[in-house]
Design an enzyme around this catalytic site. Structure first.
Site, mmCIF file in Angstrom:
data_model
loop_
_atom_site.group_PDB
_atom_site.id
_atom_site.type_symbol
_atom_site.label_atom_id
_atom_site.label_comp_id
_atom_site.label_asym_id
_atom_site.label_seq_id
_atom_site.Cartn_x
_atom_site.Cartn_y
_atom_site.Cartn_z
ATOM 1 N N THR A 87 -5.943 -9.269 -4.229
ATOM 2 C CA THR A 87 -6.710 -8.968 -3.019
ATOM 3 C C THR A 87 -5.969 -9.592 -1.847
ATOM 4 O O THR A 87 -5.870 -10.819 -1.738
ATOM 5 C CB THR A 87 -8.136 -9.526 -3.115
ATOM 6 O OG1 THR A 87 -8.807 -8.901 -4.215
ATOM 7 C CG2 THR A 87 -8.923 -9.244 -1.839
ATOM 8 N N LYS A 162 -12.001 -2.809 -1.014
ATOM 9 C CA LYS A 162 -12.380 -4.103 -1.590
ATOM 10 C C LYS A 162 -13.005 -5.011 -0.538
ATOM 11 O O LYS A 162 -14.045 -5.641 -0.776
ATOM 12 C CB LYS A 162 -11.140 -4.772 -2.197
ATOM 13 C CG LYS A 162 -11.329 -6.220 -2.678
ATOM 14 C CD LYS A 162 -12.263 -6.321 -3.859
ATOM 15 C CE LYS A 162 -12.485 -7.770 -4.303
ATOM 16 N NZ LYS A 162 -11.346 -8.344 -5.019
#
Length: 291
Positions: A87, A162
Site C-alpha cells: 500500500t 485501497k
C-alpha cells in the site's frame, strides 16, 4: 509458474507459502524476515527476480518500492510482470508502472484488504490497477492468495481504491467506537446495542464483522486484548496516504482528515502503537466530552 517474492513479513510470508503449496516455484527475499517453509531463499532481491514470470512485492512504503524496483527491473526477463501488493502512494505506483513499461515489463499495483488472517487463509481482496494482459497473467495467483480480485483500471487505480476503502473504514470504526462508549454512559447494554445496530441502518463492517467491543458479535481482535489484526499504525499510514491523495486531487475530505488526526493522537501520543485499530473503543471509554 516461477515466482519471485520480495517482502516476507507478516503479510508476504503467508501469501508466498500459499503460492508454494499450490505448486508454484517460489523464491523469496527479505532483508530481515526468515524465509518460510516451502519458499527457496535468494541472497538478494535481483536474484529472487531473475527468471521469474511474476515478481511479487509486499513492501512498507513507496520509497522502498522505488528502491526495490530500481534493483529488480534490470534483472527481470522481458514480458515478466511486477505485481506490487504494497500500500503506497498512487504516484509511486504509477512511477513504477512507467519504469516497467520502459523496460518491456508488465506492472500491476494490487494492494490488499483482509489483514494477516486473510493472507494466511487465502481470503484477501485485491484492488488491482494495470493493464489487461498483466491482470490476466496474474489472475491464477490472485485466486490462490485471495477470494476476490477487482480490476480497477490503469496503474495507480488499485492504490486509489485501497485508500478510499480504508478512509471509509477508519471513519466508520471511530463512529462505532464512539457509539459504544456513548451507549455505556447511557446505560445501554452492549449486546442490545449490537443487536439493534447490526440489523438496522447503523450496519457496517466495523460493527458486524469486526466489532470493537469484546464478547460481542463474531470473534475479533477485541476478544484477544486488541492484538492487531490490522494495527492502528497501519490505519494511520493509510489515512495519511488518503489525505496526501486528497490534497493532490483538490478533494474535500473533512471526515477523513479528522479520522487521521484522531489516529495520529492515538498512535503517537497515547497507547495505540502496536494495538489493533479497533482499540479506539477503550480510548473513548476512558474519556469525557472534549471542551
Amino acid at each position: 509458474m516461477k515466482i519471485g517474492f520480495i517482502g516476507l513479513g507478516n503479510m508476504g510470508a503467508p501469501m508466498a507459502v500459499n503460492l508454494a503449496r499450490a505448486g508454484h516455484e517460489v523464491t523469496g527475499f527479505d532483508l530481515a524476515a526468515p524465509c518460510p517453509d516451502g519458499v527457496a531463499k535468494a541472497a538478494s532481491a535481483p536474484e529472487a527476480a531473475r527468471g521469474a514470470e511474476i515478481v511479487i512485492t509486499m513492501l512498507p512504503n513507496g520509497a522502498i518500492l522505488k528502491s526495490v524496483a530500481e534493483e529488480i527491473i534490470p534483472a527481470m526477463d522481458k514480458g515478466a510482470v511486477l505485481l506490487d501488493c504494497s500500500t503506497v502512494e498512487v504516484e509511486a505506483a504509477r512511477d513504477a508502472a512507467a519504469a516497467c513499461d520502459k523496460a518491456g515489463l508488465g506492472f500491476l499495483d494490487a494492494p490488499v484488504s483482509g489483514g494477516v488472517g486473510g493472507a494466511a487463509g487465502g481470503t484477501l481482496t485485491f484492488m488491482v490497477g494495470g493493464g489487461e494482459a498483466a491482470f490476466a497473467t496474474a489472475r491464477p495467483l490472485f485466486e490462490i492468495m485471495g477470494q476476490k480480485a477487482v480490476h480497477c483500471g490503469p496503474a495507480g487505480n488499485g492504490q486509489a481504491a485501497k485508500i478510499c476503502n480504508n478512509m471509509i473504514l477508519g471513519i466508520t470504526m471511530i463512529g462505532t467506537c464512539e457509539a459504544f462508549a456513548l451507549a455505556d454512559k447511557l446505560g445501554l447494554d452492549r449486546q442490545a446495542m449490537f443487536d439493534v445496530v447490526s440489523t438496522s441502518s447503523g450496519y457496517s463492517w466495523s460493527m458486524n464483522a469486526y466489532c470493537p467491543a469484546p464478547g460481542i458479535g463474531p470473534q475479533s481482535p477485541a476478544d484477544n486484548g486488541y492484538k492487531p489484526g490490522f494495527a492502528a499504525d497501519l490505519m494511520l499510514k493509510d489515512l495519511r496516504l488518503a489525505q496526501a491523495a486528497a490534497e493532490a486531487a483538490d478533494a474535500d475530505t473533512p471526515l477523513g482528515e479528522a479520522a487521521m488526526r484522531l489516529y495520529e493522537t492515538f498512535v503517537e501520543s497515547e497507547d495505540g502503537k502496536g494495538r489493533d485499530f479497533s482499540a479506539m473503543l477503550p480510548r473513548f471509554e476512558k474519556r469525557g466530552r472534549s471542551r
